[in-house]
Every structure is written in structure tokens, then in C-alpha cells.
Motif scaffolding. Structure first.
Motif, short mmCIF file in Angstrom:
data_model
loop_
_atom_site.label_atom_id
_atom_site.label_comp_id
_atom_site.label_asym_id
_atom_site.label_seq_id
_atom_site.Cartn_x
_atom_site.Cartn_y
_atom_site.Cartn_z
N GLY A 99 0.82 -1.21 0.00
CA GLY A 99 0.00 0.00 0.00
C GLY A 99 0.85 1.26 0.00
N LEU A 100 1.98 1.19 0.72
CA LEU A 100 2.90 2.33 0.76
C LEU A 100 3.51 2.56 -0.62
CD1 LEU A 100 4.22 4.36 2.68
CD2 LEU A 100 5.98 2.67 3.17
N MET A 101 3.96 1.46 -1.25
CA MET A 101 4.52 1.58 -2.59
C MET A 101 3.48 2.11 -3.56
SD MET A 101 6.38 -2.07 -2.54
CE MET A 101 7.75 -2.11 -3.66
N ALA A 102 2.27 1.57 -3.44
CA ALA A 102 1.20 2.00 -4.33
C ALA A 102 0.90 3.48 -4.15
CB ALA A 102 -0.05 1.16 -4.08
N SER A 103 0.85 3.94 -2.90
CA SER A 103 0.50 5.34 -2.64
C SER A 103 1.55 6.28 -3.22
CB SER A 103 0.38 5.59 -1.14
OG SER A 103 -0.47 4.67 -0.56
N MET B 1 18.16 3.99 -15.51
CA MET B 1 18.21 3.90 -14.05
C MET B 1 16.88 4.34 -13.44
SD MET B 1 20.08 3.02 -11.57
CE MET B 1 19.82 3.08 -9.82
N LYS B 2 16.37 5.47 -13.95
CA LYS B 2 15.11 5.97 -13.42
C LYS B 2 13.96 5.00 -13.72
CE LYS B 2 12.46 10.11 -12.80
NZ LYS B 2 11.89 11.27 -13.39
N ASN B 3 13.98 4.45 -14.94
CA ASN B 3 12.96 3.50 -15.31
C ASN B 3 13.00 2.27 -14.43
OD1 ASN B 3 11.69 4.86 -17.31
ND2 ASN B 3 13.04 4.12 -18.93
N PHE B 4 14.23 1.85 -14.13
CA PHE B 4 14.40 0.68 -13.29
C PHE B 4 13.80 0.92 -11.92
CE2 PHE B 4 16.93 -1.65 -10.14
CZ PHE B 4 16.68 -2.93 -10.55
N ARG B 5 14.06 2.12 -11.39
CA ARG B 5 13.56 2.45 -10.06
C ARG B 5 12.03 2.47 -10.06
NH1 ARG B 5 16.28 7.13 -8.94
NH2 ARG B 5 18.08 6.07 -8.08
N ARG B 6 11.48 3.07 -11.10
CA ARG B 6 10.03 3.13 -11.24
C ARG B 6 9.42 1.73 -11.26
NH1 ARG B 6 6.84 7.71 -11.95
NH2 ARG B 6 5.40 6.21 -11.13
N LEU B 7 10.07 0.84 -12.00
CA LEU B 7 9.59 -0.52 -12.14
C LEU B 7 9.58 -1.20 -10.78
CD1 LEU B 7 8.85 -2.36 -14.59
CD2 LEU B 7 11.08 -3.40 -14.31
N TRP B 8 10.61 -0.91 -10.02
CA TRP B 8 10.77 -1.54 -8.71
C TRP B 8 9.65 -1.07 -7.77
CZ3 TRP B 8 11.73 -1.02 -3.52
CH2 TRP B 8 12.30 -2.15 -2.90
N LEU B 9 9.27 0.19 -7.92
CA LEU B 9 8.23 0.75 -7.06
C LEU B 9 6.83 0.36 -7.55
CD1 LEU B 9 7.85 2.71 -4.64
CD2 LEU B 9 7.63 4.53 -6.30
N ASP B 10 6.63 0.48 -8.87
CA ASP B 10 5.30 0.21 -9.42
C ASP B 10 5.01 -1.27 -9.55
OD1 ASP B 10 5.18 2.86 -9.64
OD2 ASP B 10 5.23 2.97 -11.83
N GLY B 11 6.06 -2.03 -9.88
CA GLY B 11 5.90 -3.44 -10.23
C GLY B 11 5.08 -4.26 -9.25
N PRO B 12 5.50 -4.34 -7.97
CA PRO B 12 4.87 -5.29 -7.05
C PRO B 12 3.36 -5.10 -6.91
CG PRO B 12 6.88 -4.43 -6.09
CD PRO B 12 6.64 -3.64 -7.35
N TYR B 13 2.90 -3.87 -6.68
CA TYR B 13 1.47 -3.74 -6.41
C TYR B 13 0.65 -3.82 -7.69
CZ TYR B 13 0.84 1.08 -7.97
OH TYR B 13 0.74 2.20 -8.73
N LEU B 14 1.24 -3.35 -8.81
CA LEU B 14 0.51 -3.47 -10.08
C LEU B 14 0.36 -4.95 -10.46
CD1 LEU B 14 1.85 -0.54 -12.30
CD2 LEU B 14 -0.41 -0.80 -11.26
N LEU B 15 1.44 -5.70 -10.25
CA LEU B 15 1.42 -7.12 -10.52
C LEU B 15 0.37 -7.81 -9.63
CD1 LEU B 15 3.32 -8.56 -12.53
CD2 LEU B 15 4.55 -9.47 -10.55
N TRP B 16 0.38 -7.41 -8.35
CA TRP B 16 -0.56 -8.00 -7.40
C TRP B 16 -2.00 -7.71 -7.81
CZ3 TRP B 16 1.09 -10.80 -3.08
CH2 TRP B 16 0.05 -11.27 -2.29
N THR B 17 -2.26 -6.44 -8.15
CA THR B 17 -3.60 -6.05 -8.57
C THR B 17 -4.04 -6.85 -9.79
OG1 THR B 17 -3.08 -3.84 -7.78
CG2 THR B 17 -5.04 -4.05 -9.13
N ALA B 18 -3.13 -6.99 -10.75
CA ALA B 18 -3.47 -7.73 -11.96
C ALA B 18 -3.74 -9.19 -11.63
CB ALA B 18 -2.34 -7.61 -12.98
#
Lengths: 294, 275
Positions: A99-103, B1-18
Motif C-alpha cells: 500500500g505504501l509503494m502503491a501510494s 536507471m530511473k525506469n528501473f527504479r520506477r519498475l521496482w516501485l510500481d511493479g509489485p502492487y501493479l502485478l498484485w492487482t493484476a
């Protein structure tokens, strides 16, 4: 309050005020007490029965603690209690982290994209529990069938229940953290970066302390919801795996044993303590505001 | 590098949601519209048409509508009283009425089973007072009672919140312009709290329509709601295709009630901006 203020303003109405208010006040007190009794009397009865020494509920046999002793000696009940606590703790932790990452990431998104992703995350909160439970059960069944080609199987139990709980907890943690993150002044974060802090350090030292109350209340909310859940667990658990709720459900259908009252009392009291200790107000308000916004 | 960081942040919860929110919804549609061999069919949807299932669906609709209406009638005055409280302990008093929302509903329904039984607490009290006994356990009445009890806090909270947000000046203006209490309530207060009312209705109606716990505990095995019919398909019969088909029919009602809520909410927003 507003009505009375209005009456106080105009002299003509002030007369009506002095006549009308006491009766109204008495009636409204009576109504409050009536609803209070309606809400809590059944719970009180259940708690009292957990101390009843007679095995049948039809008779009062005096006070006893034997059902609590028996409960703690019952290996199946203790296993269910352990499962419940581990699942609640793990699912709350993981859901809070997600949730933190998502926010953080949602806040950086364009408005349109954000509202799409947010409404997807919210689905388990808005959908009927039975549908969420069935959906999760089906995806595990489908995945199991798919994996069986390579000889793998999916066993319904701890892992599937944990995944289910994380999924329904996620919207609530996002809901607790997002508003706090929105209030933050980003220039302090930028200042930290300018002064040479790494992104992670700046996040940890500048942003995290500000949003910590939201993170903690998200965690507690997730923990409570997980502790209380029955429906999602019912559909994602396998035979031989039980949490307190599913244990109570199966036992009650067979015929209530007094141990179940003791177990219920234990769960009620712990939830009540959690709610009273970790303030209840803001997050629930947020939840309903959120619901009315969607 | 920036894209990688974004992926790391966005990836887990987007994957989970999907994986666990979006794809499962497609899975239930797939199972609902195919047979055991995977061929397309409407049969699972039409399976709702049997007499027993239609009876369960109609009973669920009737009982959840009754429960929603009773909750609304009980909760609105309560929310009004709570808003008008002038006590230092207002926060505490309000939370007393909201806390049951977060308490295990399974156990709260179990408590009612104990109360309503043939030799339960209520009947013993009635007997002691030489009054006729109440035999409503295992009837739809008991289920409706359980629904009202279980979901009442879900109606109180949103109405209370929308009453809190109500601008007192608007109410005062109504009085100043000569409206009486009744007019002020129906023409000003109630319309302005309608978003809270609608979200309360949804928060009660959807869970009441889809419950299977309340009917399992208070209806015995005699009274089946649509939730029980679907639950049995999955946990006892093991026919996931028919179970999914029936769930899809149920989801139509859930979607309708959400659409109604959204519609009203939009109207309210327009009205507010017009003011």
C-alpha cells in the motif's frame, strides 16, 4: 445543534425552544440507549454464556472458567488461533508495504491513470465478499490446473489464505496512507535531495515520519480486518486449515460447544481492545468518504 | 536507471492487482460462460432459472431490501441525534455505535442464534413473564433481523459523516426564510445528506443480498438465500461452472446498485456546484 442555533437567533422561536427541547432531549436519549442495547446486548449474552458451567444453554449453572481452560487445551483451537494471528500479522505487514509503494507511485501518476488504477485496487472493498472469495478460489483452481501440466499442484491452505487477505487488505492500507502523503509538502523532500541525500534517505528521513500515523493506522486496520475475516478465508482455505472464524463456523453448524463462546469472547475482547487503543475515528471516516466518492 | 527504479516501485502492487484482482474477475466470467470441456455455453447463467434458485434469489432481494429500509429508518434519527450531541464525550459516544462494524459478524450472528433459539434467552425471558413464546428462528424473519442487526452500523456511519459536513449556515438560512422543522428537514437537510444515505444503502444492501452466514446461522438449513445456493455450488457440489454462472447473475445486481449510487452521487455534485 444547528436547529437550536437557528431558534436562538429569532426571538419568536426562542419560546418554542424552551417548550420543545426537553421532551425531544429525553426521547433522543431513550432512542440512543435503545440502539445501544440492541447493538451490545447480544454480544453481552454471548460473553456471559462463556462463563456458564452448564453445558446446555437452556440452563444457568453458575460461573466457571472451565471452557477457557478447555479451549487452551484443545490443540485444534490453538492451531486455528495461531493461524489467525500469523495470517493477520503477515497480511497486514505485506499489505501495508504494498500500500505504501502503491501510494507513492500513484501520487506520481497522471490524474486519469491514477483513478483507473485506484478503482482497480478498490474492487475487493466495493465488491461483495462472496464474489471476491470465489474469484480468488477460481484463480487458484485455474492456476493449479495450468501448473499441473508440469507436475506442480496448488495446495489450498496457508499461502492461498494469506494471498486472499493481502488482496482485500490492500485497498484499506492505500486508503489510510494516500491522504497523508497528499498533505506532504514536497519541497522539504526536494530540499533534502538538494542537500545531497539519496532518494531513499530523503524518503526515510523526511517523508516517512510525516506519513507514519497513516501507515500505522493502515496496518492496524488491515490487522483487524484480517483477524475478523470469515468469507474470504472460507473460500481460499483447504481442508485441515482453519482460522478462528472458520473453526467457529464449522463447529456451530455441528452444534455449539461452550468452548466456542469462550473463543468468541476472546476474539471480541481483543478486537475491542485494538479498536479502543488505536483510535478508530479518522480511518473509518476516510473509508466512508472514500466509498461515497467512488 | 530511473525506469528501473520506477519498475521496482510500481511493479509489485501493479502485478498484485493484476494477478489477484483483475485476472480473477475474468476467470469467473470464463468459468461462468463455459462448460467442463471449455466450450462456450449460456447454461450456467440459465441455471438460475430453476424454481429453488429463483425462490432463493427473490427471497434474498426482498429480505435485503427490507433490511436496508429498516436500517435507514433506524439510522437516520440516530445519526441526527449523534450530530446534535453537546457532550464532551461525543467522539466516544459516536464510536460506540460504529465499533460493531469492525467486530466479527460471524460471532455477532451467533449471538442472535443463541438469543432466538426455541429455548433461547428471549424465550426464557418471555416465559418468565408469562408471555407467548417467539418462534422465529429458522424463518425469514430471523434472517431479516440478523441483517438489520449486522449492517446497521454501516448505515449510521456514512449518514453521520454527511450530517457533519452539512454547512450549518444553510440550515439557518432555511429557518430564517421561514421554513419549519419539517420543511427544513425534507427540503434542506435530507437532500444535502443524500450522498451519505446512498452510500449507506449500498453498504447495507450489497452485503445483505450476498450473505450466506446470516442465513446459515439463523435460517437453519430450511431457508436458503442466493448466497447459500452459490456457496454450496463451490464448497459442497464442486461445480465451479454453474457456481460462477450463478455468481455472474448476482454480480448484475451488485453492479446495478453501484451504478445507482454513482448516478446519484454525480447529481449531487452538480446540485452542489449549482448552489
Amino acid at each position: 445543534m444547528q436547529e437550536e442555533k437557528a431558534f436562538a437567533k429569532t426571538g419568536a422561536c426562542a419560546v418554542r425552544k424552551t417548550e420543545g427541547i426537553p421532551l425531544r432531549k429525553i426521547l433522543s436519549r431513550i432512542y440512543l440507549i435503545f440502539i445501544f442495547i440492541l447493538l451490545y446486548a447480544p454480544i453481552a449474552v454471548l460473553i456471559v454464556f462463556s462463563f456458564n458451567s452448564s453445558r446446555t444453554r437452556a440452563k444457568w449453572g453458575g460461573w466457571t472458567l472451565q471452557w477457557y481452560v478447555r479451549m487452551f487445551q484443545d490443540a485444534a483451537i490453538m492451531a486455528a488461533l495461531r493461524n489467525t494471528l500469523i495470517i493477520a500479522l503477515l497480511s497486514a505487514l505485506i499489505a501495508t508495504l504494498l500500500g505504501l509503494m502503491a501510494s507513492v507511485s500513484l501520487l506520481n501518476m497522471k490524474h486519469k491513470k491514477r483513478s483507473v488504477v485506484l478503482s482497480l485496487i478498490d474492487i475487493p472493498m466495493l465488491n461483495a465478499e462472496i464474489v471476491t472469495g470465489i474469484c480468488l478460489m477460481l484463480i487458484f483452481i485455474a492456476l493449479g490446473q495450468f501448473l499441473s501440466r508440469w507436475g506442480y499442484t496448488i495446495e489450498f491452505g496457508f499461502a492461498t489464505v494469506l494471498i486472499g487477505h493481502i488482496t482485500f487488505n490492500l485497498p484499506y492500507t492505500v486508503l489510510s496512507i494516500m491522504p497523508k502523503l497528499r498533505q506532504i509538502n514536497t519541497s522539504t523532500y526536494e530540499a533534502a535531495l538538494d542537500l545531497g541525500a539519496s532518494r531513499w534517505l530523503a524518503f526515510r528521513k523526511v517523508i516517512l515520519p510525516d506519513i507514519l500515523p497513516g501507515v500505522l493506522s493502515g496496518f492496524m486496520l488491515a490487522f483487524t480486518l484480517s483477524l475478523d475475516d470469515f468469507v474470504i478465508t472460507h473460500f481460499t482455505k483447504g481442508p485441515g486449515f482453519d482460522t478462528i472464524s472458520t473453526k467457529v463456523y464449522t463447529e456451530v453448524r455441528k452444534g455449539i460447544k461452550p468452548e466456542m463462546y469462550a473463543l468468541s469472547t476472546l476474539l471480541f475482547v481483543s478486537i475491542l481492545l485494538i479498536l479502543l487503543i488505536f483510535g478508530r475515528g479518522p480511518k473509518k471516516k476516510a473509508a466512508s468518504e472514500h466509498l461515497s466518492r467512488v | 536507471m530511473k525506469n528501473f527504479r520506477r519498475l521496482w516501485l510500481d511493479g509489485p502492487y501493479l502485478l498484485w492487482t493484476a494477478a489477484f484482482i483483475v485476472i480473477p474477475l475474468f476467470t469467473i466470467v470464463y468459468y461462468g460462460l463455459t462448460d467442463k470441456t471449455g466450450a462456450f455455453t449460456w447454461d450456467n447463467i440459465l441455471a438460475m432459472g430453476t424454481l429453488e434458485r429463483m425462490k432463493a434469489l427473490i427471497l434474498s432481494l426482498v429480505l435485503s431490501l427490507i433490511a436496508t429500509a429498516v436500517c435507514l429508518v433506524m439510522a437516520y434519527p440516530l445519526a441526527l441525534i449523534l450530530t446534535n450531541l453537546k457532550s464532551g464525550a461525543t467522539g466516544f459516544i459516536v464510536s460506540i455505535f460504529i465499533i460493531p462494524m469492525w467486530m466479527n459478524s460471524l460471532l455477532r450472528i451467533l449471538a442472535w442464534q443463541t438469543l432466538l433459539e426455541r429455548n433461547g434467552v428471549i424465550n426464557q425471558i418471555l416465559q418468565a413473564m408469562h408471555l407467548p413464546k417467539l418462534y422465529i428462528i429458522n424463518t425469514p424473519y430471523a434472517i431479516a433481523l440478523g441483517m438489520i442487526y449486522d449492517f446497521l452500523p454501516f448505515m449510521i456511519l456514512p449518514i453521520y459523516n454527511s450530517l457533519l459536513k452539512l454547512d450549518p449556515n444553510v440550515v439557518n438560512a432555511a429557518y430564517d426564510l421561514g421554513a419549519n422543522r419539517f420543511q427544513t428537514f425534507w427540503k434542506v437537510i435530507f437532500p444535502l445528506t443524500l450522498p451519505g444515505v446512498i452510500s449507506g444503502i449500498t453498504m447495507v444492501f450489497v452485503p445483505a443480498l450476498t450473505t450466506f452466514v446470516i442465513s446459515a446461522f439463523l435460517g437453519g438449513s430450511k431457508v436458503l438465500l442466493i448466497g447459500n445456493v452459490i456457496e454450496q455450488q463451490f464448497t459442497q457440489v464442486g461445480d465451479w461452472n454453474i457456481g460462477s454462472g450463478l455468481s455472474l447473475v448476482l454480480m448484475v445486481f451488485i453492479l446495478i446498485s453501484m451504478a445507482v449510487m454513482q448516478h446519484y452521487d454525480k447529481d449531487i455534485a452538480e446540485n452542489k456546484t449549482a448552489l
